[in-house]
Design an enzyme around this catalytic site. Sequence first.
Site, PDB file in Angstrom:
ATOM      1  N   LYS A  10       0.660  -1.220   0.020  1.00 52.17           N
ATOM      2  CA  LYS A  10       0.162   0.118   0.161  1.00 52.17           C
ATOM      3  C   LYS A  10       0.700   1.243   0.186  1.00 52.17           C
ATOM      4  O   LYS A  10       2.187   1.405   0.515  1.00 52.17           O
ATOM      5  CB  LYS A  10      -0.910   0.103   1.290  1.00 52.17           C
ATOM      6  N   PRO A  94      10.076  -3.666   0.500  1.00 48.78           N
ATOM      7  CA  PRO A  94      10.994  -3.419   1.285  1.00 48.78           C
ATOM      8  C   PRO A  94      10.380  -3.813   2.822  1.00 48.78           C
ATOM      9  O   PRO A  94       9.398  -3.635   3.028  1.00 48.78           O
ATOM     10  CB  PRO A  94      11.294  -1.889   1.097  1.00 48.78           C
ATOM     11  N   VAL A  95      11.601  -3.932   3.892  1.00 49.69           N
ATOM     12  CA  VAL A  95      11.281  -3.957   5.143  1.00 49.69           C
ATOM     13  C   VAL A  95      11.312  -2.841   5.568  1.00 49.69           C
ATOM     14  O   VAL A  95      12.371  -1.973   5.405  1.00 49.69           O
ATOM     15  CB  VAL A  95      12.468  -5.205   5.756  1.00 49.69           C
ATOM     16  N   GLY A  97       9.711  -0.213   4.869  1.00 48.76           N
ATOM     17  CA  GLY A  97       9.795   0.646   3.974  1.00 48.76           C
ATOM     18  C   GLY A  97       8.342   1.636   3.843  1.00 48.76           C
ATOM     19  O   GLY A  97       8.428   2.361   3.232  1.00 48.76           O
ATOM     20  N   GLY A 101       4.350  -3.718   4.338  1.00 44.82           N
ATOM     21  CA  GLY A 101       5.067  -5.122   3.709  1.00 44.82           C
ATOM     22  C   GLY A 101       4.586  -6.311   4.662  1.00 44.82           C
ATOM     23  O   GLY A 101       3.867  -7.312   4.459  1.00 44.82           O
ATOM     24  N   ASP A 136      -1.894  -1.349  10.657  1.00 46.25           N
ATOM     25  CA  ASP A 136      -2.089  -0.999   9.173  1.00 46.25           C
ATOM     26  C   ASP A 136      -2.418  -2.688   8.643  1.00 46.25           C
ATOM     27  O   ASP A 136      -1.852  -2.853   7.449  1.00 46.25           O
ATOM     28  CB  ASP A 136      -1.292  -0.369   8.551  1.00 46.25           C
TER      29      ASP A 136
HETATM   30  O1  C5P Z   1       0.358  -0.760  15.214  1.00 43.30           O
HETATM   31  P1  C5P Z   1       1.685  -1.059  15.013  1.00 43.30           P
HETATM   32  O2  C5P Z   1       2.170  -2.470  15.410  1.00 43.30           O
HETATM   33  O3  C5P Z   1       2.039  -1.016  13.465  1.00 43.30           O
HETATM   34  O4  C5P Z   1       2.350   0.051  15.725  1.00 43.30           O
HETATM   35  C1  C5P Z   1       3.766   0.203  15.830  1.00 43.30           C
HETATM   36  C2  C5P Z   1       4.193   1.335  16.762  1.00 43.30           C
HETATM   37  O5  C5P Z   1       3.967   2.380  16.206  1.00 43.30           O
HETATM   38  C3  C5P Z   1       3.258   1.241  17.926  1.00 43.30           C
HETATM   39  O6  C5P Z   1       3.792   0.674  19.190  1.00 43.30           O
HETATM   40  C4  C5P Z   1       3.397   2.864  18.207  1.00 43.30           C
HETATM   41  O7  C5P Z   1       4.524   3.106  18.967  1.00 43.30           O
HETATM   42  C5  C5P Z   1       3.529   3.592  16.810  1.00 43.30           C
HETATM   43  N1  C5P Z   1       2.285   3.956  16.427  1.00 43.30           N
HETATM   44  C6  C5P Z   1       1.638   5.067  17.058  1.00 43.30           C
HETATM   45  N2  C5P Z   1       0.291   5.495  16.287  1.00 43.30           N
HETATM   46  C7  C5P Z   1      -0.372   4.740  15.331  1.00 43.30           C
HETATM   47  C8  C5P Z   1       0.168   3.513  15.053  1.00 43.30           C
HETATM   48  C9  C5P Z   1       1.542   3.129  15.496  1.00 43.30           C
HETATM   49  O8  C5P Z   1       2.218   5.912  17.713  1.00 43.30           O
HETATM   50  N3  C5P Z   1      -1.478   5.189  15.192  1.00 43.30           N
END
Ligand code: C5P
Length: 332
Positions: A10, A94-95, A97, A101, A136
């Site tokens: 995406k 990409p990792v 990225g 992914g 996401d």
């Molecule tokens: O949900 P996900 O595992 O992708 O989020 C990883 C980290 O990114 C969360 O622990 C948080 O620190 C940050 N995050 C955030 N606000 C969001 C999504 C992610 O602060 N809306």
Amino acid sequence: MSVTVRAFGKINLGLCIGSLRADGFHDLRTVYQTIALHDLVRVVVSRGSGVEIRCADARVPCDQSNTCYRIAERTMAALNAKGRVVVEIEKTLPVQGGLGGASANAVATLLGLERELKKRLSGGEGLRIAAEVGSDLPLFLVGGTILGVGRGEEVYPMPDLPETHCVIATPEIGVSTPQAFAAWDRMWNDGSAPELTRSSPSARMTRVGRVVSAWLSGAPGGEGPRKTVSGVPARGRGRAEILLLDLVRTGIENDFERVVFPQHPELREVKSVLARAGAYYASLSGSGSAVFGLFRSGAVASRVAASLAKSGVPAWATRTLSRRGYWRKIFD
Ligand code: C5P
């Protein structure tokens, strides 16, 4: 038996960051768009128990921290299924990225398990499990053009933007999303972006919510999308371009550019290269490091991708994927 799933990536057509919430996540508003560039995820269920992740890319963890591992366990439990799950990931995306992914791989695992076991989760349950594993993931259970709110996990299908040519540049820089959010908070708190801090985070969210809904409904105040939303093409420009520019004019850009570009100026330069090469819209995707450009011509997109690759920046010419295209092509 095994099932192979295309885990499409995406891009974010704008991403507005709001307040830091009590649960440590940030409120956000974004428009996700799925693209044809993808990884391949092969899922096999055999006798036994446990989950095994295989991936030739050393940057991908094969332990319990892998999103595929976490979703496989949850999906097996929710489907009340037994067996040994093997997930093989062939990486192109990409990792770290910004193309989602790892999240796409996880949703591909969920869909692969459902198909392999000939069992289905209810729509609500699939979305719940996906959101538990990451913000996401749920978008990949919708596909096409999607509005993301909450922490990004609350997803609403939007009318699809017509498919368009796209160059994805993936400079070999990993950007940590939590660190990018933390940098945003620091910038906000130390007042180094006065033009942003003039309105509160919640006022910014409300404004973006309003403009997206005006854009969707074609109401006055949405800066005139009614004609294009109803399908009347304007001369000289494609519908995708007009719809997107309508959205961008309303002020939905990617806030992460404010913190990621100063840390990695080469990414800003890639965006400029795409814009100079004729992209009608170019932006960082998510927290990066992928930068994309949308183009009117496939031939130009291919030339731009080749020239970026020649200059040492890995790049692909691809297309955005509508919801229908996404679901039609997801299984081999
Ligand atoms: O949900 P996900 O595992 O992708 O989020 C990883 C980290 O990114 C969360 O622990 C948080 O620190 C940050 N995050 C955030 N606000 C969001 C999504 C992610 O602060 N809306």
